[in-house]
Design a protein around this motif. Structure first.
Motif, short mmCIF file in Angstrom:
data_model
loop_
_atom_site.label_atom_id
_atom_site.label_comp_id
_atom_site.label_asym_id
_atom_site.label_seq_id
_atom_site.Cartn_x
_atom_site.Cartn_y
_atom_site.Cartn_z
N GLN A 192 39.49 -34.90 27.73
CA GLN A 192 38.68 -34.19 27.13
C GLN A 192 38.38 -32.74 27.55
O GLN A 192 38.00 -32.61 28.49
CB GLN A 192 37.35 -34.81 26.86
CG GLN A 192 37.44 -36.45 26.37
CD GLN A 192 36.12 -36.83 25.76
OE1 GLN A 192 35.06 -36.85 26.57
NE2 GLN A 192 35.88 -37.38 24.54
N PRO A 233 35.09 -27.16 25.70
CA PRO A 233 35.05 -25.93 24.25
C PRO A 233 35.24 -24.56 25.07
O PRO A 233 34.39 -24.28 26.14
CB PRO A 233 33.85 -26.08 23.53
CG PRO A 233 33.43 -27.59 23.79
CD PRO A 233 33.79 -27.90 25.19
N LYS A 270 42.93 -34.40 19.00
CA LYS A 270 41.91 -34.38 18.05
C LYS A 270 41.28 -33.00 18.28
O LYS A 270 40.89 -32.73 19.57
CB LYS A 270 40.69 -35.48 18.30
CG LYS A 270 40.98 -36.87 17.85
CD LYS A 270 40.06 -37.78 18.23
CE LYS A 270 40.25 -39.31 18.15
NZ LYS A 270 39.21 -40.18 18.54
N MET A 271 41.14 -32.38 17.20
CA MET A 271 40.61 -30.88 17.42
C MET A 271 39.52 -30.99 16.38
O MET A 271 39.57 -30.73 15.24
CB MET A 271 41.55 -29.83 17.02
CG MET A 271 42.75 -29.96 17.74
SD MET A 271 43.93 -28.76 16.99
CE MET A 271 45.40 -28.94 17.91
N ASP A 272 38.08 -30.88 17.02
CA ASP A 272 36.88 -31.18 15.89
C ASP A 272 37.32 -32.26 14.78
O ASP A 272 37.41 -33.35 15.44
CB ASP A 272 36.68 -29.80 15.35
CG ASP A 272 36.21 -28.63 16.24
OD1 ASP A 272 35.76 -29.20 17.57
OD2 ASP A 272 36.37 -27.50 15.87
N GLN A 273 37.22 -31.90 13.48
CA GLN A 273 37.45 -32.91 12.67
C GLN A 273 39.00 -33.19 12.59
O GLN A 273 39.25 -34.38 11.60
CB GLN A 273 36.84 -32.47 11.25
CG GLN A 273 35.50 -32.79 11.18
CD GLN A 273 34.57 -32.28 12.10
OE1 GLN A 273 34.22 -32.84 13.16
NE2 GLN A 273 33.91 -31.08 11.99
N LYS A 274 40.00 -32.50 12.86
CA LYS A 274 41.10 -32.83 12.34
C LYS A 274 41.85 -33.40 13.55
O LYS A 274 41.66 -33.41 14.97
CB LYS A 274 41.93 -31.34 12.48
CG LYS A 274 41.67 -30.60 11.09
CD LYS A 274 42.94 -29.89 10.64
CE LYS A 274 42.45 -28.84 9.63
NZ LYS A 274 43.44 -28.03 9.50
N ALA A 279 44.78 -24.75 18.30
CA ALA A 279 43.29 -25.00 18.24
C ALA A 279 42.44 -23.67 18.34
O ALA A 279 42.88 -23.05 19.18
CB ALA A 279 42.85 -26.05 19.19
N SER A 314 36.48 -25.28 19.91
CA SER A 314 36.98 -26.71 19.71
C SER A 314 36.75 -27.64 20.55
O SER A 314 37.10 -27.27 21.90
CB SER A 314 38.44 -27.01 19.24
OG SER A 314 38.95 -25.81 18.35
N HIS A 315 36.36 -28.70 20.10
CA HIS A 315 36.38 -30.08 21.04
C HIS A 315 37.50 -30.68 20.77
O HIS A 315 37.82 -31.37 19.75
CB HIS A 315 34.92 -30.79 20.42
CG HIS A 315 33.58 -30.31 20.80
ND1 HIS A 315 33.13 -29.25 20.31
CD2 HIS A 315 32.62 -30.91 21.39
CE1 HIS A 315 31.94 -29.15 20.64
NE2 HIS A 315 31.60 -30.01 21.57
N ARG A 343 30.58 -30.08 27.10
CA ARG A 343 30.70 -30.84 25.84
C ARG A 343 29.66 -31.57 25.60
O ARG A 343 28.70 -32.12 26.64
CB ARG A 343 31.80 -32.09 26.25
CG ARG A 343 33.19 -31.62 26.18
CD ARG A 343 33.99 -31.83 25.01
NE ARG A 343 34.40 -33.00 24.33
CZ ARG A 343 35.53 -33.42 23.82
NH1 ARG A 343 36.67 -32.72 23.98
NH2 ARG A 343 35.46 -34.30 23.18
#
Ligand code: 1HN
Length: 345
Positions: free
Chosen positions: A270, A273, A290-294, A306, A310-311, A344
């Protein structure tokens, strides 16, 4: 934060008068140029798949001779910036370049910095200021600002590589231009062999002019170091190495930063950001990102981008190691005092 007045709140007559004098009211745009808490990037989380790129790039090899292209490249454009602007992010340009056997991409030098990460094929080379750098899968080759470079190919299969440049930034600041050159005389095979051994010739004066002492970072060496880190019981952090100038220990280029990261089989990392956009390219293995919602599932030679803050979760979905090449804008942002990392949550 207070909602501010818009252009519609102003009389047409007044707006017309402003325009005639080349004046613009700030307040309708203030929240756009200075959004609360974090930037509003145009950069979208995006992925580009090699299975889509390769056939189109090979077809470009048939449609456009190298003499008519100079550099035969399909640009990996981020739709958030408008495809025609050829940006992966506000700073980074990405392209996949094809060189066919016996082709030659002539010598030139330009103000943007470039690197190449070799994706597929053998027998090609890049000559940088007379240093001949062979191109093998996973190698990183620097062609920094202002240095002569050309590509040749003595092998018998198509060679494809990923180009990363700081072209969008350099173009934006109106500093981008090129000079055509002559065929270079090869004078050396580079300095990498002595840095790896921790020694230099006693006649070696590069340290006095240490900007770019090393042009080729061989993947076989990088991979060895990643595996050694993975086995080091004291090493807790993600298995990640930065490509640096071996004379100074600083970033290998001024604007974009480069690193390699290994995910152990089935490992998840993980990332915190951070204030810069990032590019992830799969050197080998399987990556679910995984980048935020995507979310994207990437395989060897796939590339993704990204936006800032982004998370990001990097998930190795296989029982083999996964190796990533990462590019970010940290060197630039650090120099400007703009770089930050957040927790995070
Ligand atoms: C360039 O010089 C190369 O030398 C590749 O291979 C891509 C994209 C924009 C500007 C210069 C190369 C480039 C480029």
């Amino acid at each position: 934060m207070e909602q501010l007045a818009t252009l519609d709140d102003l009389p047409k007559r007044y707006l017309g008068q402003l325009e005639e004098s080349n004046l613009v009211p700030l307040w309708p745009s203030l929240r756009n140029v200075l959004p609360p808490h974090k930037p509003m990037p145009q950069t979208l989380a995006t992925a580009w798949y090699f299975k889509d790129i390769k056939p189109l790039l090979l077809e470009a090899g048939e449609l456009t001779p190298i003499e008519k292209a100079e550099r035969r490249v399909l640009v990996l454009a981020n739709p958030g910036h408008g495809l025609e602007n050829m940006k992966a992010s506000s700073v980074m340009y990405l392209g996949m370049q094809l060189l066919l056997p016996k082709e030659w991409a002539p010598s030139h030098r330009h103000t943007p910095n470039a690197v190449r990460l070799i994706v597929e094929g053998e027998g090609a080379y890049t000559t940088v200021e007379g240093q001949k750098c062979v191109m093998e899968h996973g190698d990183l080759i620097l062609t920094p600002s202002g240095l002569w470079h050309e590509h040749g190919h003595d092998g018998d299969e198509p060679v494809i590589w990923l180009d990363v440049l700081d072209l969008p930034l350099v173009y934006y600041i109106e500093a981008s231009y090129v000079q055509p050159g002559e065929l270079q005389k090869v004078v050396s095979a580079g300095n990498a062999h002595f840095y790896g051994a921790g020694i230099v010739p006693t006649t070696h004066f590069i340290r006095e002019n240490a900007s770019y002492p090393m042009m080729r970072y061989a993947w076989k060496d990088t991979k060895k170091v990643l595996h050694a880190l993975a086995e080091d019981q004291n090493h807790q952090a993600p298995i990640q190495v930065a490509y640096v100038n071996p004379e100074t220990g600083q970033d290998c280029q001024n604007i974009i930063g480069y690193s390699a990261l290994m995910l152990r089989p089935n490992e998840t990392v993980q990332l915190q950001p951070r204030s810069t956009a990032q590019v992830f390219h799969v050197i080998d293995g399987q990556l679910h990102i995984k980048m935020d919602q995507k979310e994207f599932s990437l395989s060897k030679a796939d590339t993704s981008c990204a936006p800032c803050f982004s998370h990001i979760d990097l998930i190795n979905t296989s029982d083999q190691p996964c190796y990533l090449f990462i590019a970010d804008e940290a060197p630039l942002q650090r120099k400007l005092g703009l770089y930050s990392v957040r927790e995070r949550h």
